[in-house]
Motif scaffolding. Structure first.
Motif, PDB file in Angstrom:
ATOM      1  N   UNK A 166      34.264 -27.072  17.645  1.00 42.33           N
ATOM      2  CA  UNK A 166      33.810 -25.694  17.562  1.00 42.33           C
ATOM      3  C   UNK A 166      32.662 -25.442  18.244  1.00 42.33           C
ATOM      4  N   UNK A 205      31.169 -22.344  20.374  1.00 47.63           N
ATOM      5  CA  UNK A 205      31.479 -20.953  21.018  1.00 47.63           C
ATOM      6  C   UNK A 205      30.307 -20.480  22.038  1.00 47.63           C
ATOM      7  N   UNK A 207      27.339 -20.260  19.220  1.00 44.74           N
ATOM      8  CA  UNK A 207      27.706 -20.567  17.858  1.00 44.74           C
ATOM      9  C   UNK A 207      28.151 -22.074  17.633  1.00 44.74           C
ATOM     10  N   UNK A 255      22.450 -19.439  10.508  1.00 43.31           N
ATOM     11  CA  UNK A 255      23.230 -18.373   9.854  1.00 43.31           C
ATOM     12  C   UNK A 255      23.118 -18.358   8.300  1.00 43.31           C
ATOM     13  N   UNK A 256      23.541 -17.299   7.889  1.00 42.30           N
ATOM     14  CA  UNK A 256      23.864 -17.160   6.273  1.00 42.30           C
ATOM     15  C   UNK A 256      24.801 -18.331   5.742  1.00 42.30           C
ATOM     16  N   UNK A 257      25.692 -18.676   6.423  1.00 42.13           N
ATOM     17  CA  UNK A 257      26.635 -19.677   6.024  1.00 42.13           C
ATOM     18  C   UNK A 257      26.050 -20.902   6.275  1.00 42.13           C
ATOM     19  N   UNK A 302      25.891 -23.403   9.672  1.00 44.11           N
ATOM     20  CA  UNK A 302      26.133 -22.721  10.852  1.00 44.11           C
ATOM     21  C   UNK A 302      24.901 -22.500  11.589  1.00 44.11           C
ATOM     22  N   UNK A 332      23.101 -20.520  15.296  1.00 42.83           N
ATOM     23  CA  UNK A 332      23.052 -19.862  16.412  1.00 42.83           C
ATOM     24  C   UNK A 332      21.868 -20.368  17.390  1.00 42.83           C
ATOM     25  N   UNK A 354      36.702 -19.172   9.757  1.00 40.09           N
ATOM     26  CA  UNK A 354      35.894 -19.457  11.216  1.00 40.09           C
ATOM     27  C   UNK A 354      36.226 -17.994  11.711  1.00 40.09           C
ATOM     28  N   UNK A 380      33.942 -15.228  13.987  1.00 45.90           N
ATOM     29  CA  UNK A 380      32.808 -15.120  14.534  1.00 45.90           C
ATOM     30  C   UNK A 380      32.755 -13.745  15.259  1.00 45.90           C
ATOM     31  N   UNK A 381      31.809 -12.928  15.034  1.00 44.69           N
ATOM     32  CA  UNK A 381      32.023 -11.497  15.898  1.00 44.69           C
ATOM     33  C   UNK A 381      30.489 -11.448  16.625  1.00 44.69           C
ATOM     34  N   UNK A 388      33.548 -14.435   4.477  1.00 48.32           N
ATOM     35  CA  UNK A 388      32.214 -14.015   5.051  1.00 48.32           C
ATOM     36  C   UNK A 388      32.382 -14.566   6.516  1.00 48.32           C
ATOM     37  N   UNK A 389      32.172 -13.486   7.446  1.00 43.98           N
ATOM     38  CA  UNK A 389      32.226 -13.621   8.969  1.00 43.98           C
ATOM     39  C   UNK A 389      31.001 -13.944   9.319  1.00 43.98           C
ATOM     40  N   UNK A 390      30.787 -14.563  10.575  1.00 42.75           N
ATOM     41  CA  UNK A 390      29.680 -14.703  11.250  1.00 42.75           C
ATOM     42  C   UNK A 390      29.443 -13.556  12.255  1.00 42.75           C
TER      43      UNK A 390
END
Lengths: 342, 342, 342, 342
Positions: free
Chosen positions: B171, B173, B247, B296-298, B301, B303, C171, C173-174, C228-230
Motif C-alpha cells: 500500500x 501511493x 502515503x 496522519x490522524x489515522x 499512517x 505521509x 483506505x 486517500x485524497x 475517516x479518510x486521509x
C-alpha cells in the motif's frame, strides 16, 4: 583570508539574497545576523531554503557584537538605517542597502523621503554605490550607499549617453517593468499572489517614484545642468527582474557605440549585439546586466533596454561587489554565478 | 587540475543546467557542446543567459573530437542516447542523462520504452546513478545512468523505508507534483504558458509513467520481492521542482528515525524536523533534497514528502555529483550553490 | 420578478465573486453590501473590476436595513457569522458561506473550530448546502450552510461511491491541490506572490484540515459507520481551482458506472469519458465540476479526480445555486457562464 | 429571435472565446464550426472547458454549409482569410478577425504583411471594426474587419486626443505590455511556460509591429496629416490582457476632459477618475476597457494608460459587439459579463 561580515535586517529578501551569495563566497563568513521582529529564530525557520548552512541565530541589533566584524551589510528600512549606522563603531565598514545615503543633498532627501535626515555628517562621507561609475571612491570608502534597484537599471542604460552628450536631455522617457520582490516581504494586498498573478499595472505614475531622486542627482551631475526624466514603473507578475525600456532622441549607431565602449571591460555589464534586446529571464539570479539598443523606424529615435535582477545586481549582488572592493578582494569574487534558466 | 568535459544534447534544459553548474565548478572545463538541430550556433544565441561565458560553439556529434575529453554528459533523447554512447571511445567516461541505461532488465526496457535495447552490452556495465545509494560503484564506473527526475524524488522518500522493512509494501501511493521543465523544451500545446499557467492536472495516470520502471526495479531489489507502487504525477504551473507526497502504512516515529539515520551524513539530503514538510520553493536551483515526515490522524499512517529541483538534483546536478565521484573529485565540488529564493 | 439580495462581508473574494455572478443574473438585484473594515467605500474602490456596475456603497452591518431584502449571502468569517445571522430578521432567507453551520454536531464544531457554537438552535435548522445531494431540503430551507470548497470537491468524487458501497471505506486517500484564492484575501506571508509563485507545498498535513469535519460527518452518515479518510491539501501557484486526486480500492468499471449514473442528469457535474481526467484550467470561472476515473495498473485500485473552481462551484456559485432553489427560481439561473480559457 | 452563426478557425483561442461568449448570448446559435487541422473532432476534445455545451463537430470549411448561416466569424490566419471570405455566399455577413481587411490601402497591406492582397474588391467594402468609432458604418456593413488587439488598445487611448488636437503629434510613445494569448496557440519556443513564466521582454522593437499599419492609417486620417507613433510591445508572463502606457505631450486636464467627454456614453469604455490608472487584472475576461490619465511632474506631459482583454474587447468580444450591430441587436447583448477577479 576570510572576512567576517554581519547582516542587519536579514529577514527580508535582500538579506536572504546576501546569505545566498555569501554561502559560496570564498572569502566572507557570516558572523552576525539581525532581524528584530524575528530575533531568536534560526535562519532555517525564517528561510527554509538556507537550512543547509551553518548560520548564526537571528538577534536584535542591540545584542550583536561588532568586535570581530569587518563589514556590515545593512538591509534595514530607510530612516531606521541612518540611526543604526550612526551607532556602529567607526572601525566597521558599512554597505547600506537602504535609501538613506543615496542622496547627497539633504533637501532632496527630505523632499523624496518626507522627513529630515538625522545623520547628515555620515551622509557626507557616503559614496554612491553604482560600482562601475564610483569604483575608485568605493575602494577607500567606509560607508557605501547601495543604489535603488530601479535607479541602477536606468543608470546603466543612460549614464554613458548623458555623459557623452549623444541624446536629447529634455526628452528621456523610461518605462520600467519590475518584478514583485523589489517591493520586499511586505504584507500588502497588491502583493498577494491572487492580486498580482495575471495582473500588470503601473505605479508611482507621473514622476513620484523615489528613485527619481537618484536619477535627478546623478544625471544632472553628469550633464552639468538639470536633467529630469519621465519615469513610469510597472509591476508585473514575476518575482525577480527589472526591464527598463528607455526612449531617447539620438543617433542609434552613436548610442550603441557609446554604450559598447563604456562597458567593454566591465565583467557584469553585457551590451548585446546591435538590434538585440534583453529579457529578465536571462539574468535571473545573477549579477549580470544586459543592455540592448534598437533603432526606431523614426529617424534619430532610439530604444535602449536594460535588464537586471533587482535582488542581485540591483541590491545584494551590488552590495557584495562593493564589499569586495572595500575589502581589497577581486571585484567579481563570489559573483560569477550564472543566471538560473528556465 | 581541470578536467575537460563535453556535453551532448546541449541545447535542451538539462544541457543549459549543466553549463550553469560547470560555469562555477572549479575543476571542470567545457571543451565540446553538441546540439544537432542547432549546430553552428553560439550558445549565447541558443541560451542568452549564458552569454557571459566563453564556450565552444555548438557542433554536430560527428564533428566533435573526443581526444581531449575526459568525461561526456549525454543529454540526448532515449534510444538515440544508446546509439551514440556505443560509438564513443572507451577511454571516455560517460554520464548518461537519458533513460537508456536505467533499467537493467532488457525486457523491462522494452516494456516501458516500446522497443528493444540496441546496446545491451553497454547496459550491463552501466551503474544506476542515484548517488547516495550507488556511491561506491559510481566511483569506478565508466558509464553511469542518471535517474529519472521523478524516480529520484520518490526513491529518496521510500528506499530507506523499504530497505528497513518499516512500511507495508502493498500500500504505497505516491502523488507527485512536477514543474514543467521536466518535460523538456518540447513544442507541445500543453506546455504553452497560456495552457499551463492557472492550470493543474494529472498525467500518465493509472501506472503508465515510465519512471515506474525504475521504481519497480529498485524497490523490488531492495525488498527481495515484487513491489509495485501507485504513482500519479501532476503537472503544476511552475518551472522547476518536484514535490512527491507519499502515503505509506507504518509507524511515523519509526519512519522518521529510519530516514533521519539514513541521511544523517548526506551533504545534499535534508530531513526536516518531525512534522515539518518541504516546498519546492526552498530547493529551487540547488542540489538539495528536502524530506518531511508527518503522522496522519489515522494510527500507523504516515505521509512522507520529498522535494527537489528536477533540473538540478533530479538530473544535471546529480550528473555533476556523479562525475565528481568518477573523476576523483570531492563529491560536493561546484554543487553547494544555495537555492534561489524568492 | 427580481429578488432583492444583500451580501455581508462583500469585500472578500467570495463577495466579489457573488457580485460578478449576480451582475448577469436575470432575477437578482443587490440592494445591500456590507464590509465593516471598508464601510463607506464604493465597491469600485475596493474591487475596480466591478466599476461598471451600479452598486450600493459598502456599509457596516449595523447600518444595513433588511426590510426589502429577501435573501442574504453571508461571507463573514466563522464564529462571526453565527453571531450576525442570529440577529437577522426571521423573514430573511440566509445562505451562509462560513463554516458555522456545516457541522450538525456541536461537539464536532468545537473540535474543529476550537470554541463552542453560540447559535445551536440555528444550527438545527440549517441545511447542508451541497446542492446535488440536499436539493429538496434546500428548496424549503431558511438557512443553508455553504460547504467548504475542498469539502465540496471531495464529496463530488466520493459520495456516490460510499453510498453505493463500491469502495473500501478504510483506505481512502485524497491528495488535493488548491489554488490560493481559497485562502481568502488575508495578508499572510505565504500568500505573497514572491513566496507562492514557483512554489508548491502541502499544508494541514496529517488530518488536521477543518474540512475533514465535513468529510467525517457526511461520509459516516452515508456509510452508516465511521469513515475517516486521509486528506492532504497542497497549495499550488494558481489563483482559482481545486484538483482532488482520490485513491480508492474498488473496481474501476463499477466506480465509473456509479459516478456516471449519479450525475447523468446534473447540469453542473460532468463525468468525463472513462480514462480521461480533468484540469482546473477547464472549469475556471464557472460553476462546473469535472470528474475523471482511471484504473490503476494494480487490479482493483482506482483513481478518481475531481476539479472545480473554489470561488464558483466551491462557494459563491454554489451559494447562487442554492439561492435559486430557495427563491423558486430555475436552479441554473445565472450560472451557465462558460469557463474562461485560456 | 435567434441568429445562426458559424465560426471559421474555431480551434484557436479567439474561436474558443467566441464560443464562450455565445454560450450565454441570448440571440445567437452556433450552427457551424470549422478547424481544418482538427476537422472531425468534437469541440470538447479540442477545448475540454466547453464540454457542457451542445456544439456541432468541427468540420473543414469545404464541408460547411452556409445555407442557414446569417453571420460568419472568421478566425483564420491572415492571407488565408481573404481567400476564404471571397468564396462565401454574398448573403452571409462576415466579421473577420484576421488582419486582412484592416488596411484600406493595398500598398500598406503589402508593406506590413509581405504580399499583395488578393481580394481588393472585398477590401473596399470592409468597415474597420473599432465599434465606438465606426458604429454607423458597421450597422449596415456586410464585412467588418476586426482590429488588431494592440491596435484597439492604443486607439482607445489616443484617437480622441488626436481628433481633438490636444497633443503633440510628433512625440507619441506607446509602451505596451501584452499577455501571451495574443500570440495565439502557436507552438513556439518563446511561448512555452518554462520560457515565459518569470520572464519579460520587448518584441518587434523599433517600429516593426504590424499593428503600426493600423495606427498609421487611423491616426493619419484623424489628423489629416501623417502621424507616426513609436510603439514597443512587450511580452509579460500573463495569459490575458493588454496594458498600453502612452506618453504624450499636452495638457493633462485637457486630455482628461477630452477622453471623458468622448466616452461618457460608451457602455464598455470606462475613464477612471483623474490620477487613477488601470490594471489588466480588472478587465480580465470582460469586454470592458479601462483608461487612466495621470499628469507627469514635467509640465505638459501626460501619461494615458489603457487596459483591455485581448481575447475579449481586443478580438472576440469586439466581434460579437459588431455582430450585434450588424444583426440589429442591442450592442451590449451577451457582453455584460463582469471581469473575473481574482
Amino acid at each position: 583570508m576570510t572576512h567576517n561580515v554581519a547582516i542587519l535586517g536579514a529577514s527580508g529578501y535582500t538579506g536572504a539574497e546576501l546569505v545566498r551569495l555569501i554561502a559560496t563566497h570564498p572569502a566572507m563568513k557570516i558572523v552576525g545576523l539581525s532581524g528584530n521582529s524575528k530575533a531568536g529564530m534560526a535562519m532555517a525557520d525564517v528561510f527554509p531554503h538556507l537550512r543547509h548552512l551553518d548560520l548564526p541565530r537571528l538577534t536584535t541589533i542591540d545584542e550583536m557584537s561588532f568586535d570581530d566584524v569587518e563589514i556590515v551589510f545593512c538591509g534595514l528600512p530607510h530612516a531606521t538605517s541612518q540611526k543604526i549606522i550612526a551607532t556602529l563603531p567607526k572601525s566597521v565598514k558599512v554597505v547600506d542597502m537602504s535609501a538613506d545615503f543615496r542622496l547627497r543633498d539633504p533637501a532632496a532627501y527630505e523632499k523624496w523621503y518626507g522627513k529630515p535626515h538625522s545623520a547628515i555628517e555620515l551622509q557626507k562621507e557616503a559614496v554612491y554605490g553604482l560600482t562601475e561609475f564610483y569604483r575608485e571612491q568605493i575602494k577607500t570608502a567606509r560607508l557605501v550607499a547601495g543604489t535603488g534597484c530601479n535607479a541602477a537599471t536606468g543608470q546603466y542604460a543612460l549614464r554613458p549617453l548623458i555623459a557623452a552628450g549623444v541624446i536629447d536631455l529634455d526628452h528621456i522617457i523610461m518605462d520600467l517593468k519590475a518584478a514583485v520582490s523589489g517591493a520586499g516581504r511586505a504584507l500588502k494586498e497588491n502583493l498577494l499572489h491572487a492580486e498580482l498573478s495575471e495582473g500588470a499595472h503601473a505605479y508611482a505614475v507621473g514622476g513620484t517614484h523615489r528613485h527619481l531622486g537618484e536619477f535627478d542627482q546623478e544625471f544632472s551631475a553628469l550633464a552639468g545642468r538639470d536633467v529630469h526624466i519621465q519615469f513610469t514603473p510597472h509591476l508585473i507578475p514575476a518575482n525577480r527582474g527589472i526591464l527598463a525600456t528607455t526612449y531617447v532622441i539620438g543617433d542609434p549607431a552613436n548610442i550603441y557605440h557609446t554604450l559598447n565602449a563604456t562597458y567593454a571591460q566591465e565583467p557584469f555589464i553585457e551590451v548585446l549585439p546591435m538590434g538585440q534586446h534583453p529579457s529578465i529571464k536571462h539574468i535571473r539570479g545573477s549579477n549580470f546586466c544586459h543592455i540592448g539598443v534598437v533603432a526606431d523606424r523614426i529617424p534619430n529615435r532610439t530604444i535602449v533596454i536594460a535588464a537586471l535582477d533587482n535582488l542581485t545586481k540591483g541590491s545584494s549582488g551590488q552590495a557584495i561587489q562593493n564589499a569586495n572592493l572595500m575589502l581589497g578582494l577581486p571585484e567579481t569574487e563570489g559573483l560569477m554565478l550564472a543566471p538560473v534558466f528556465p
